[in-house]
Structures are given as structure tokens and as C-alpha cells.
Design a protein around this motif. Sequence first.
Motif, PDB file in Angstrom:
ATOM      1  N   ASP A   8       0.804  -1.230   0.000  1.00  0.00           N
ATOM      2  CA  ASP A   8       0.000   0.000   0.000  1.00  0.00           C
ATOM      3  C   ASP A   8       0.834   1.276   0.000  1.00  0.00           C
ATOM      4  OD1 ASP A   8      -2.918  -0.701   0.147  1.00  0.00           O
ATOM      5  OD2 ASP A   8      -2.194  -1.932   1.798  1.00  0.00           O
ATOM      6  N   GLN A 140      -9.442   0.058  11.813  1.00  0.00           N
ATOM      7  CA  GLN A 140      -8.377  -0.645  12.558  1.00  0.00           C
ATOM      8  C   GLN A 140      -7.872   0.255  13.682  1.00  0.00           C
ATOM      9  OE1 GLN A 140      -5.052  -2.117  10.183  1.00  0.00           O
ATOM     10  NE2 GLN A 140      -6.441  -2.636   8.533  1.00  0.00           N
ATOM     11  N   GLY A 167      -5.316  -5.404   9.057  1.00  0.00           N
ATOM     12  CA  GLY A 167      -4.516  -5.345  10.283  1.00  0.00           C
ATOM     13  C   GLY A 167      -4.050  -6.681  10.816  1.00  0.00           C
ATOM     14  N   GLY A 187      -0.929  -6.938   4.956  1.00  0.00           N
ATOM     15  CA  GLY A 187      -0.126  -5.811   4.476  1.00  0.00           C
ATOM     16  C   GLY A 187       0.947  -5.483   5.498  1.00  0.00           C
ATOM     17  N   GLY A 188       0.614  -4.516   6.373  1.00  0.00           N
ATOM     18  CA  GLY A 188       1.582  -4.032   7.358  1.00  0.00           C
ATOM     19  C   GLY A 188       2.183  -5.123   8.242  1.00  0.00           C
TER      20      GLY A 188
HETATM   21  O1  LIG Z   1      -6.987  -2.648   1.340  1.00  0.00           O
HETATM   22  C1  LIG Z   1      -6.316  -2.213   2.256  1.00  0.00           C
HETATM   23  C2  LIG Z   1      -6.651  -0.930   2.914  1.00  0.00           C
HETATM   24  O2  LIG Z   1      -7.846  -0.403   2.395  1.00  0.00           O
HETATM   25  C3  LIG Z   1      -5.136  -3.006   2.743  1.00  0.00           C
HETATM   26  O3  LIG Z   1      -4.424  -3.469   1.652  1.00  0.00           O
HETATM   27  C4  LIG Z   1      -5.583  -4.176   3.610  1.00  0.00           C
HETATM   28  O4  LIG Z   1      -6.236  -3.644   4.752  1.00  0.00           O
HETATM   29  C5  LIG Z   1      -4.418  -5.041   4.066  1.00  0.00           C
HETATM   30  O5  LIG Z   1      -3.428  -4.270   4.686  1.00  0.00           O
HETATM   31  P1  LIG Z   1      -3.173  -4.298   6.281  1.00  0.00           P
HETATM   32  O6  LIG Z   1      -2.862  -5.724   6.641  1.00  0.00           O
HETATM   33  O7  LIG Z   1      -1.989  -3.375   6.471  1.00  0.00           O
HETATM   34  O8  LIG Z   1      -4.435  -3.818   6.928  1.00  0.00           O
END
Ligand SMILES: O=C(CO)[C@H](O)[C@H](O)COP(=O)(O)O
Length: 209
Positions: A8, A140, A167, A187-188
Motif C-alpha cells: 500500500d 483498525q 490489520g 499488508g503491514g
Molecule cells: O486494502 C487495504 C486498505 O484499504 C489493505 O491493503 C488491507 O487492509 C491489508 O493491509 P493491512 O494488513 O496493512 O491492513
Amino acid sequence: MQLQLALDLVNIPEAIELVKEVEPYVDIVEIGTPIIINEGLHAVKALKEAFPSLQVLADLKIMDAGGYEIMKAAEAGADIITVLGATDDSTIRGAVDEARKQNKKIMVDMINVKDIATRAKEIDALGVDYICVHTGYDLQAAGKNSFEELQTIKAVVKNAKTAVAGGIKLHTLQEAISAEPDLVIVGGGITGADNKSGVAAQMRQMLRG
Ligand SMILES: O=C(CO)[C@H](O)[C@H](O)COP(=O)(O)O
């Protein structure tokens, strides 16, 4: 269960470097909405060219003009494209029809859908490939997650694959796995880790069971 890496907050060269670190452990690379806003669909094209054996998901979060926007993402090389569950059935139908023509897949993101069970049933009947429960960044931050919603859709979705996002970290992954989704999106939890490949490897192992 498959693992999707969500990218992202990076540009195209950073995205390529990041995927190189974790490539053996992920099945799908998501080009997140912020990257597409910053870089356009060129980001999808660049990542597909760099990693042809990985599936690339374009997180367009389509809300209108389903057929046209799927066509554009398909031209850029996306394998899977996201559409919002909150939109009209006609948009989802248009997206599904175009995806079938292009041999691509549709993931419906249920972010901010209030009656998850009813809407998931309706969307499942429209022939989409994945239905994803998702807690976005803003919720989140208020301490929410989507694990309960995952159990809700697991009970009603009969055709589509199920996915969960929002999250998810190494220490919460087991809670997601317990509801047995087909796909976990992180993601993070990976991109923010000091040892990205180590975390991705552990996640991959947990998802294989
Ligand atoms: O679509 C998204 C935000 O709209 C993110 O890609 C998804 O939430 C996954 O990322 P994370 O694990 O950091 O939340």
C-alpha cells in the motif's frame, strides 16, 4: 489457505524490492489502492512483468462502471480485481461478465457493508470468485477487526472463496485461520516487520497447517 501480500505505502521500485524478499512465501501480490492512486495501473503492469509466476491483484475497489474498469485492469495484467460489495448488483454483474471474457477473477470487498450475511449471500449468487471481509485502516485505528465477520460469511457463502483482510499480524493470524478462510491478506504485518521474509515464512507455514 493462500497468502496475499498487500502493498500500500510504497512506490513501484520499492514494491519490487519488497516482493523479492518474500516471493517464495506468497501466492498473490496486491497492488493496493494508494499505489494505484499514486502510480496508476502502470504499477500492476510493472509488478506482473517482474513476477510473472505470482498472481497480481489490483485493489481498485470498483464502485461503478464495473465492466470498463475491469477491462482496463485486465489490460494492465491484473489476475484479480476488487469491486466493493456496497455497490449495486448491476456493477458487480458487469464486472463478473467482463472478468469471465478476460479470464480474470473478481474479489468483492465487503468493507463497510452493514448487513454482512444478507449481502454476502446476494453477492455469492452473482458468481464472484472471492468475498473478502475487511476492516480498513480507519476502523483498525479504532481497534476493530474482521474475524467475527469472517465466521458470518463462512456460514452463508456457498460458491465463492472467502478472504479476510485488515490489520492481520503474526500474533493474530491464528484467529483468522480458525475460521478457515481460503485466503488471508496481510499488508503491514509483513511490510512493517524488520524481518519481512522471516514473518512471511512463518505465516506461510501456519497457513499450510
Ligand atoms: O486494502 C487495504 C486498505 O484499504 C489493505 O491493503 C488491507 O487492509 C491489508 O493491509 P493491512 O494488513 O496493512 O491492513
